[in-house]
Structures are given as structure tokens and as C-alpha cells.
Enzyme design. Structure first.
Site, PDB file in Angstrom:
ATOM      1  N   GLU A 241       0.802  -1.238  -0.126  1.00 20.59           N
ATOM      2  CA  GLU A 241       0.088   0.102   0.078  1.00 20.59           C
ATOM      3  C   GLU A 241       0.762   1.289   0.005  1.00 20.59           C
ATOM      4  O   GLU A 241       2.053   1.205   0.528  1.00 20.59           O
ATOM      5  CB  GLU A 241      -0.952  -0.004   1.193  1.00 20.59           C
ATOM      6  CG  GLU A 241      -1.818   1.244   1.435  1.00 20.59           C
ATOM      7  CD  GLU A 241      -2.425   1.275   2.849  1.00 20.59           C
ATOM      8  OE1 GLU A 241      -3.491   1.902   3.073  1.00 20.59           O
ATOM      9  OE2 GLU A 241      -2.050   0.183   3.746  1.00 20.59           O
ATOM     10  N   LYS A 298      -9.895   2.578  -2.330  1.00 21.38           N
ATOM     11  CA  LYS A 298     -10.236   1.850  -1.133  1.00 21.38           C
ATOM     12  C   LYS A 298     -11.610   2.195  -0.701  1.00 21.38           C
ATOM     13  O   LYS A 298     -12.029   3.692  -0.808  1.00 21.38           O
ATOM     14  CB  LYS A 298      -9.303   2.310  -0.014  1.00 21.38           C
ATOM     15  CG  LYS A 298      -9.525   1.604   1.177  1.00 21.38           C
ATOM     16  CD  LYS A 298      -8.158   1.801   2.233  1.00 21.38           C
ATOM     17  CE  LYS A 298      -8.445   1.095   3.457  1.00 21.38           C
ATOM     18  NZ  LYS A 298      -7.262   1.332   4.320  1.00 21.38           N
ATOM     19  N   CYS A 347      -5.141  -3.081   2.710  1.00 18.05           N
ATOM     20  CA  CYS A 347      -5.017  -2.913   4.286  1.00 18.05           C
ATOM     21  C   CYS A 347      -6.345  -3.392   4.979  1.00 18.05           C
ATOM     22  O   CYS A 347      -6.705  -4.438   4.987  1.00 18.05           O
ATOM     23  CB  CYS A 347      -4.493  -1.734   4.739  1.00 18.05           C
ATOM     24  SG  CYS A 347      -3.802  -1.747   6.390  1.00 18.05           S
TER      25      CYS A 347
END
Length: 472
Positions: A241, A298, A347
Site C-alpha cells: 500500500e 479503497k 489493508c
């Protein structure tokens, strides 16, 4: 000598900490790779639940209080990078109080079974969408199946062991039944990437990651890794990330974006970076493939790190001046690689059960430097392992500041250490029997041949004797 007062607050606090540690043992035994400890882990949790059932309202409160600390003490560490180090103790205390109160509420129920059921149901209580208190992860180690059935059996075993109004023999029968009911007997099938891939692991501290003087060096490191992967004949390379902590498409005159696009003719590149669209900033994954680029944003954002869920004006004015946070992307992001459907996860997203329901392969990228050193990555991995096991998913996890891993569904200890050795033993016995039978057959054939030779020899001798008699 003064006698120990079992009703004192001090004793109850110590007991509650011990209970919390037993229930949380799976986090801390992971520091030691030991099959016996892994087998023991769910039974330690069961004993912790038994002690909890024996406790009063104060024990319930303090057990929840310490579980909040043992599981989530690391959350405040990210505040360091917002110049809010002073707030960390208050964050830890607030988290502990929230879970202490939740456990205390569970004690309100009159019957012990309902209290234990309420504790289990806390797995479905998600303050601010934060769902990492999940007691199903107690099944990640040991013989229990990593699903709701295995977890419920753990809780029921604790209850029936504690139950005072059932005879010993009934208890033994029920607990034995629950043990075998909750056991994992088979391995779940899962798909694997059909590409020759490389998972990149970096170790960049969070306080260095965003420094302007380091941006180009870290970005050049990404390019060097790509060149190495091409030299090694890799077909896919996966970076963590925010490997580029800037808008990859627009910053640096799109230099890195265009270079990666060109290199994608030789290798598929999955890399984390920021992106901007219509004045919105996203935490994104860029997929470079055959000179084409797919950008996925995300969706599940971390409260107070990537978004402010409430009282935004207050927090941006007094605690986080200048904080803008990220915009949300689509809930489920998928793409295709070599005929396989891949789910993208950044994540926090890789610990969301919802994405596993529609996935067979997940490529996840994380930056764990926000919480290093801590047990955050251990809990993250345990949650991934549980969902991967429950849904039969393989997760390819590229990380910064923690260990990169391929996480597959949990194997059955019963199958691998009991059934398969028995099958191998049976196979060896059958092989030995077959060999013995063959030897016996050979011996019989040899004896038959020997007997035949002896008969032939005797017959020849008699013929010679007869001929001699006739000649005389």
C-alpha cells in the site's frame, strides 16, 4: 500470614487480566511457532471463558476492559504521526472502557448461557464499523474448524464444563460430542495464482515515508524491483500500500506512471499509490497490464486515520488541523489476471468478511508501519486466516514493515497428523503384506521347481538302473 481475600477488588482485577490473557492467547503465542502451543490455544481460551462464567459483574467488566487493551492497545500508535502522542493513553483507556462496558452489559442476563451467548454476539457489534473484536478467530489455531460452528462449539464446551447441574458423565459425553462436532476434518480447496509472481516486502518507517527528500529514492526502488522481476522472468509483481505516497498519475509529470505503463508490457504490476479525481483524494491500487491501467480505490476507510466518521469540524479544528481524509471507492473491486478473477483489498479492507463472499483469490496490499512495533499485524493475519478458511480463499498479502505472506485456508490437524499417518501406516502394512505374499509365492514356486528337479533326478536314476539291469 494474611489470607488472600478472593472477594477483594485487587484479586478480581488480577483474575480478570488472567481471563483476558487466556482468551487473547492466540495473539501472543504466534510469537512462537510451536505446534503444541497452537493445538493448546483454543483450550486456553475455553478455560478463560470458564473462569469468566465463574466471575461476578466486576470480573466481567475488567475482563472486557483488559481484552480491549490486549487486542487493541496499538490503535493509538498512529496518533504519533499526527503530532498527537499525548492522546495515546486516553485512546487506550477509551477503547478499554468501551469493551469493559460491553462485557458488563452481557452480565445483565440472568442465565449463564445467555451471558456467554451475549459475549459471543459481541463479534457482531462494530463500533464505528470497526469489526476486529471477532471471537471466531479463536478457531484459527488448533483442531476446531475455522467457522461459526467451530467457534460456537468452543463457547458451548466452556459452558457445559462450567454448568453445575449436570452430572459428570453427561458433561463428559456432551463435551466429547461438541469437541468432535467442532473439529475440522478436511482441508478446504482454494485457488492459487496461475502466474509466476513476486510479493514485495518493504521496511520503510512511517516517519520517513512521507519526507519529500525520500520520495524519489523510494519511487526508484519500486522501479528497480520491477526490473529485477523482469530479469527473473516473473509475470506479476505486487507492491505494498502507498508504495508511491503521491498521485502516481499526475505528480512528477507522470514520469513514474508512464514508466510503469511501459514496463507492464513485460510484467503485470500491482502497486499502491494515491490518486485524485474531481478534487477527491483516494487511497488506490494501480494495476498496470499490457500498457493499460486499472485504478481501484479503497472503500473501507480506517476511522480517524483515513476518515472522520463524526464531529468532523471539531476534530479538524482542535485535533487534526488540515486533515482531509480519503474519499470512498466502490465496495467490491475486482479485476482479471490470466483468466482468474482477482479481488483487490487495501489493508483494512482485507479484514472485511463481505469481500470474501464473492472471492476466490484476493491480492491485498498493506502499510503496517502506522502501528509498528505492535501486535496489529498478528491480529490482522488471524482475521485474514479465519475468513480465508471459512470461504476457501487464498490471500496474497504484500506489506510494508511486516512480513509478506500467502495466506491459505487452515489445514486440518486431525487429517494431517492423525488420518494421513494412519493411511500411510496402512499403505506400508499393505505394501509389506504384498511383498511378503510375493516372497511366499516365490518360495512356493522355488520349492515346486526344486521338487520337480528332485523328481526328475530320481526318475533319471531309476531309468539308468533299469537299463543297467536289462543289459546284465
Amino acid at each position: 500470614m494474611k489470607k488472600l481475600n478472593y472477594n477483594s477488588n485487587s484479586f478480581k482485577i488480577i483474575k480478570a487480566f488472567f481471563i483476558a490473557f487466556l482468551i487473547s492467547n492466540f495473539i501472543y503465542i504466534s510469537f512462537f511457532e510451536n505446534l503444541f502451543l497452537e493445538f493448546l490455544s483454543p483450550f486456553l481460551a475455553i478455560y478463560g471463558l470458564i473462569l469468566l462464567l465463574r466471575g461476578d459483574s466486576k470480573v466481567y467488566f475488567y475482563s472486557g476492559f483488559f481484552i480491549g487493551i490486549l487486542w487493541f492497545w496499538w490503535i493509538g500508535l498512529s496518533s504519533i504521526y499526527f503530532n498527537l502522542t499525548w492522546i495515546i493513553p486516553f485512546e487506550i483507556l477509551a477503547i478499554a472502557l468501551v469493551y469493559g462496558i460491553l462485557f458488563r452489559i452481557c452480565y445483565i442476563f440472568k442465565f449463564d448461557l445467555l451471558r456467554l451467548a451475549a459475549i459471543f454476539c459481541l463479534s457482531f457489534v462494530h463500533p464505528l464499523g470497526f469489526d476486529w473484536l471477532n471471537f471466531n478467530v479463536l478457531t484459527v489455531y488448533g483442531t476446531f474448524d475455522a467457522n461459526y460452528r467451530g467457534a460456537i462449539c468452543i463457547f458451548l464446551i466452556a459452558y457445559f464444563y462450567y454448568e453445575k447441574y449436570i452430572s459428570r458423565y453427561y458433561k463428559m459425553a456432551i463435551i466429547t460430542f461438541l469437541f468432535f462436532l467442532g473439529m475440522q476434518y478436511d482441508d478446504k480447496e482454494s485457488q492459487e495464482l496461475n502466474l509466476n509472481y513476486k510479493l514485495v516486502n518493504t521496511n520503510i518507517s512511517q516517519n520517513q515515508k512521507h519526507l519529500a527528500q525520500n520520495l524519489q529514492n523510494y519511487s526508484d526502488d519500486v522501479l528497480n524491483e520491477v526490473f529485477k522481476a523482469i530479469t527473473d522472468k516473473k509475470e506479476l509483481i505486487i507492491f505494498p500500500e502507498t508504495s508511491f505516497v503521491f498521485d502516481l498519475k499526475n505528480d512528477f509529470n507522470s514520469m513514474y506512471y508512464e514508466l510503469l505503463k511501459e514496463l507492464s508490457n513485460d510484467i503485470t504490476i500491482v502497486v499502491g499509490a494515491l490518486s485524485t479525481q474531481k478534487d477527491k483524494v483516494y487511497n488506490s491500487t494501480y494495476i498496470f497490464k499490457n500498457k493499460e491501467v486499472n485504478i481501484m480505490h479503497k472503500h473501507y476507510l480506517v476511522p480517524f486515520s483515513e476518515e472522520i466518521p463524526f464531529l468532523k469540524d471539531f476534530f479538524t479544528k482542535y485535533l487534526l488541523p488540515g486533515f482531509e481524509g480519503f474519499a470512498k471507492g466502490k465496495e467490491l473491486n475486482q479485476y482479471e489476471l490470466n483468466g482468474q478473477i482477482i479481488t483487490n483489498a487495501i489493508c483494512y479492507e482485507v479484514t472485511k468478511e463481505k469481500i470474501y463472499k464473492s472471492s476466490k483469490i484476493i491480492i491485498a496490499i498493506s502499510n503496517n508501519a502506522w502501528f509498528k512495533p505492535s501486535t496489529q499485524a498478528i491480529l490482522q493475519k488471524a482475521l485474514i486466516k479465519f475468513y480465508a478458511s471459512k470461504y476457501g480463499v487464498t490471500v496474497y498479502h504484500s506489506t510494508n514493515a511486516e512480513e509478506t505472506a500467502v495466506i491459505k485456508p487452515k489445514i486440518s490437524l486431525f487429517k494431517h497428523y492423525v488420518l494421513e499417518p494412519i493411511k500411510r501406516l496402512e499403505k506400508d502394512i499393505n505394501k509389506d503384506k504384498k511383498a511378503n505374499n510375493q516372497n511366499i509365492s516365490k518360495n512356493i514356486d522355488s520349492n515346486k521347481s526344486q521338487n520337480k528337479l528332485e523328481r526328475d533326478a530320481n526318475l533319471s536314476t531309476k531309468t539308468v538302473e533299469n537299463n543297467t539291469s536289462l543289459s546284465e
